[in-house]
Enzyme design. Sequence first.
Site, PDB file in Angstrom:
ATOM      1  N   THR A 163       0.820  -1.213   0.000  1.00 44.55           N
ATOM      2  CA  THR A 163       0.000   0.000   0.000  1.00 44.55           C
ATOM      3  C   THR A 163       0.855   1.265   0.000  1.00 44.55           C
ATOM      4  O   THR A 163       0.573   2.225  -0.721  1.00 44.55           O
ATOM      5  CB  THR A 163      -0.930   0.009   1.222  1.00 44.55           C
ATOM      6  OG1 THR A 163      -1.740  -1.164   1.207  1.00 44.55           O
ATOM      7  CG2 THR A 163      -1.813   1.243   1.235  1.00 44.55           C
ATOM      8  N   GLN A 198      -5.831  -1.827  -2.061  1.00 45.24           N
ATOM      9  CA  GLN A 198      -5.607  -0.463  -1.588  1.00 45.24           C
ATOM     10  C   GLN A 198      -4.891   0.333  -2.685  1.00 45.24           C
ATOM     11  O   GLN A 198      -3.946  -0.164  -3.310  1.00 45.24           O
ATOM     12  CB  GLN A 198      -4.766  -0.473  -0.312  1.00 45.24           C
ATOM     13  CG  GLN A 198      -5.423  -1.169   0.864  1.00 45.24           C
ATOM     14  CD  GLN A 198      -5.080  -2.634   0.970  1.00 45.24           C
ATOM     15  OE1 GLN A 198      -4.727  -3.263  -0.029  1.00 45.24           O
ATOM     16  NE2 GLN A 198      -5.172  -3.191   2.162  1.00 45.24           N
ATOM     17  N   ASP A 221      -8.011   3.967   0.948  1.00 50.28           N
ATOM     18  CA  ASP A 221      -6.699   4.556   1.264  1.00 50.28           C
ATOM     19  C   ASP A 221      -6.305   5.659   0.276  1.00 50.28           C
ATOM     20  O   ASP A 221      -5.169   5.696  -0.210  1.00 50.28           O
ATOM     21  CB  ASP A 221      -5.614   3.472   1.296  1.00 50.28           C
ATOM     22  CG  ASP A 221      -5.803   2.474   2.419  1.00 50.28           C
ATOM     23  OD1 ASP A 221      -6.691   2.686   3.259  1.00 50.28           O
ATOM     24  OD2 ASP A 221      -5.077   1.465   2.454  1.00 50.28           O
ATOM     25  N   ASP A 242     -11.041   4.049   5.051  1.00 53.25           N
ATOM     26  CA  ASP A 242      -9.787   4.618   5.585  1.00 53.25           C
ATOM     27  C   ASP A 242      -9.188   5.617   4.596  1.00 53.25           C
ATOM     28  O   ASP A 242      -7.979   5.607   4.341  1.00 53.25           O
ATOM     29  CB  ASP A 242      -8.770   3.502   5.871  1.00 53.25           C
ATOM     30  CG  ASP A 242      -9.297   2.446   6.819  1.00 53.25           C
ATOM     31  OD1 ASP A 242     -10.234   2.740   7.594  1.00 53.25           O
ATOM     32  OD2 ASP A 242      -8.771   1.310   6.795  1.00 53.25           O
ATOM     33  N   ARG A 306     -11.324   4.712  12.579  1.00 57.09           N
ATOM     34  CA  ARG A 306     -11.097   3.463  13.296  1.00 57.09           C
ATOM     35  C   ARG A 306      -9.635   3.399  13.708  1.00 57.09           C
ATOM     36  O   ARG A 306      -8.758   3.979  13.046  1.00 57.09           O
ATOM     37  CB  ARG A 306     -11.528   2.247  12.490  1.00 57.09           C
ATOM     38  CG  ARG A 306     -10.894   2.073  11.134  1.00 57.09           C
ATOM     39  CD  ARG A 306     -11.446   0.821  10.467  1.00 57.09           C
ATOM     40  NE  ARG A 306     -10.731   0.497   9.235  1.00 57.09           N
ATOM     41  CZ  ARG A 306     -10.665  -0.729   8.726  1.00 57.09           C
ATOM     42  NH1 ARG A 306     -11.251  -1.752   9.349  1.00 57.09           N
ATOM     43  NH2 ARG A 306     -10.009  -0.949   7.606  1.00 57.09           N
TER      44      ARG A 306
END
Length: 388
Positions: A163, A198, A221, A242, A306
Site C-alpha cells: 500500500t 488499496q 486509502d 480509511d 477506526r
Amino acid sequence: MNFKSISLALLVAILAILASSLIFNNPNPSLKQRTELDFFITSSPILPTIIPCNFESHHKHPDRGKVVNICDDFPPDIPPPDTNTTSTICVDPNGCCNFTTVQSAVDSVANFTQKRTIIWINSGIYYEKVIIPRTKPNITFQGQGYTSTAIVWNDTANSSGGTFYSGSVQVFSDSFIAKNISFMNVAPIPGPGYMGAQAVAIRIAGDQAAFLGCGFFGAQDTLHDDRGRHYFKDCYIQGSIDFIFGNARSLYENCQLISMANPVAPGQRVINGAVTAHGRTSKDENTGFVFVNCSLGGSGRIWLGRAWRPFSRVIFAYTSMTDIIAPEGWNDFNDPTRDQTIFYGEYNCYGPGANMTMRAPYVQRLNDTEASTFLNASFIDRDQWLQL
C-alpha cells in the site's frame, strides 16, 4: 441529488474539462502507449470513458482549414523570470514550455536548493507516477484548478509491492506545497473482501507540507498522510475505506470529505466505510488528524475513524455531518484494549451525523479548554514554517 451523485457528477465534470484540451502528457505516444492508455481509460470505473484519445499537437482552423500551432494560445508570461527566492519552470502536455511531464520537471530541480521551485502545471491529465525524493525540498506544484489539472496513476498494493508504494504521487521531501491540482488513483474499486486493492492517490512523507485548493480522488486509502506536519485548506477528499490514513500531525480546514461507499438501505446496520485510520503507536508521539470547519457527506454507512494503531488520535470540530455517520461514530478496530489509549474527540459539530447520544463510550465530547489545543494552526506549528 444525493451526495454520491454529486461526487460522481463532479468527477465526470472534472474529467470532461480535463479532456477538452488534449490532455495526455505525451503528445506522440507509441502504439504500446496508445494500447495502455486505451486499456486504462476503458477499465477504470473512477475515470469515465468520456476521454478522447486525441494525440494531435496541431489542429485546423475551423473556418479556413489552416493548420495552427496549438501553443499559440499558451500564456506568454509563463514561466516568469526567476527572483532571489523563487525559480519557476512549467509543464505542458503539448510541449509548449519547459517539460511535458511532471516527473521530468521534478528531476530537473537541483538537490537541496534553498530556493523555492514553482512547477507551473498547465491544465490536463498527467498519466504518470511522480516521486519527489527527500533531496528536493521547497517544491511547489501550481495547477490551474483541481477541476482542471490532475496527476493520475492506477497502482494498487498488489501491483506496487505494498500500500505504501501505490501512491500516484509520493512526496518524501520537506516543505512541499501544492495548489489547485488534483491527485488521483483510478485503480478499480475493490469488491468486499478483496485483498491488495488499496490504491493511494498521494503519500506525504515529508515535513511541513501544505495543500491549498487541491483534490484527492480514490477509493480505499486515498490520502496517505504518512508522517510530518501538514496543512490542508479548501480541499476536496473522496474515498470509501480509511480514505485519510497515516501517522502525520495534520490540520484540515474548510475541506469537503466525501464518502463513495455503496449506499446502505434504511434500517440496515452494515458498516462499509471509514473516513480516517490514524496510526499513532505511542502516547509520546505528537501526531493526530484535526478537522475544523469541514463538511462530511456522500454515501454509505461509515465511521469517522477506526483505530488503526493503539494510540490513534482524531478530532472533528465545527464540522457538518450527514446521516451517513453510524450512531456509534467510531471503531476501536475490534480491539477493546485500545479503548483506554485512543483519543477520539468531537467539538461543536452539527448535522444528523453529529448526534453523540449513541457514541461509543471511549469517544470524548470535548469542552472549550480541551478543544482549544486543536482548533488553530499552533497544533502543527504552522506559524513557524508556512506563511499564507
